[in-house]
Scaffold this motif. Structure first.
Motif, short mmCIF file in Angstrom:
data_model
loop_
_atom_site.label_atom_id
_atom_site.label_comp_id
_atom_site.label_asym_id
_atom_site.label_seq_id
_atom_site.Cartn_x
_atom_site.Cartn_y
_atom_site.Cartn_z
N PHE A 303 1.11 -1.50 0.17
CA PHE A 303 0.24 0.05 0.22
C PHE A 303 0.98 1.07 0.37
N LEU A 324 -2.74 1.03 -5.80
CA LEU A 324 -3.44 0.40 -4.10
C LEU A 324 -2.71 1.69 -3.50
N TYR A 325 -1.22 2.17 -3.11
CA TYR A 325 -1.65 3.22 -2.73
C TYR A 325 -2.88 4.23 -2.42
N SER A 328 -5.46 2.82 -1.22
CA SER A 328 -6.31 2.78 0.17
C SER A 328 -6.49 4.71 1.25
#
Ligand code: ADP
Length: 358
Positions: A303, A324-325, A328
């Motif tokens: 993440f 994904l960073y 999230s």
């Protein structure tokens, strides 16, 4: 008697050793009591803040902390005192006497001293690293913004050429221009990711607040995937009817990112399951694949910004490790949580939860 003397001598020496190490360290050190008041500090801390020992002793480090870090730092201390954490680490910004900023990496542990709860903290100056990071972020932000305009024009020209070729029924040229179009789309989404990541980093992520039906959103995204990925099996296990409040478009991006990853990291023949279930006042959306999975050591980092697992790096797989960073951060921004359960060789299940209205 002799033994008693020896014990006292050892104790004295040990106290002296601690004092020397504590005081002479180039790292700023402080010892605090349960009220967070600094009861012992070293010269490095005075030099770092530009205040004298007398000015610092008796106050708390939060008196020298940039306001946006105070709550987080305070909460970590609370958790430490309540023994919810054995220790904590954070990056924070302090304000010096001359009103300039100093960035520090903070490490705090608690200990007992004659029955009293105390804390020991070391503060390492990371201002230079933060400055470099800021330059890098500004560079990425400028480049990605500058790339956006020419790419948009190239895309428009490409579409015009495609229309002309279609009119003239030039099949061979049409195939090439369509491939080109697909590559331009890839490039556009890479640039969009960079722009989004730099917005998040600079705290400029703007999100809408609107009511939307999560089940409708999931259905429409999965329908699109079925059209664009013929031959791939997408299964909607459960899709409860719920209304949530937030940014429909951005949550749609998160779902798309998770489904795209699931297709990227699993075999074409294996199905991808999507479920959306109510749980404790939230809706939990999960995307499950039966692909290569992620090792427990890598799960910690996926993440993070620009993180790609080693396998993805060596296979040169498309993507910059931003998906994904961004996902999230979007979920966090909407008061939700994003997590993953995965087993190497068996597959991954990425889930997020968001509060619901009805
Ligand atoms: P990228 O856009 O480069 O794929 P992401 O942030 O989306 O970046 O993913 C980070 C890393 O996590 C990827 O390099 C990939 O190896 C791993 N990953 C993400 N989703 C999955 C998945 N469903 N299965 C296995 N690995 C995954």
């Amino acid at each position: 008697m002799e033994r008693q003397l020896k014990v006292e001598q050892d104790l004295l020496e040990s106290q002296q050793r601690f004092k020397t190490v504590f005081e002479a360290s180039i790292v700023a050190n402080k010892i605090i009591n349960i009220d967070l008041k600094m009861v012992q500090i070293n010269q490095a801390l005075c030099d770092m803040l530009g205040y004298s020992r007398e000015e610092i002793l008796g106050s708390t480090i939060l008196d020298f902390t940039r306001p946006d870090f105070i709550d987080l730092w305070y909460d970590l201390h609370e958790a430490l005192w309540k023994k919810e954490l054995p220790a904590f680490q954070l990056e924070a910004c302090l304000i010096k006497k001359d009103q300039t900023e100093v960035w520090v990496l903070v490490n705090t542990v608690s200990f007992k001293d004659r029955g009293q709860t105390m804390g020991y903290t070391s503060l390492v100056d990371i201002t230079n690293r933060k400055l470099l990071e800021r330059h890098k972020d500004e560079f990425i932000s400028t480049v990605s913004h500058e790339l956006k305009t020419p790419i948009t024009s190239i895309k428009s020209y490409c579409q015009l050429v495609e229309r002309d070729l279609l009119k003239d029924k030039k099949a061979e040229g049409l195939d090439k221009i369509r491939r080109m179009n697909a590559k331009i789309n890839d490039l556009t989404s890479l640039i969009a990711d960079l722009v989004m990541a730099s917005k998040i980093e600079s705290g400029k992520l703007r999100t809408k607040s609107e009511r939307y039906a999560m089940d409708d959103l999931i259905n429409s995204i999965v329908d699109d995937y079925k059209k664009t990925h013929p031959g791939r099996i997408f299964i909607i296990d459960k899709n409860e009817s719920v209304i949530t409040m937030g940014d429909r478009l951005k949550i749609g991006q998160v779902i798309e990112n998770l489904i795209t990853n699931a297709t990227k990291f699993s075999d074409r023949g294996s199905p991808i399951s999507i479920s959306s279930v109510r749980k404790d006042g939230s809706i939990v959306v999960c995307i499950q694949d039966h692909g290569r999975g992620i090792s427990p050591e890598e799960i910690e980092s996926i993440f993070n910004r620009f993180y790609k697992v080693k396998e993805a790096q060596s296979n040169n797989e498309a993507g910059m490790g931003l998906g994904l960073y961004i996902s999230s951060e979007i979920i966090r921004n909407q008061q939700g949580k994003l997590w993953v359960d995965s087993k190497v060789g068996e597959g991954s299940t990425f889930c997020f939860s968001l509060p619901i209205i009805s």
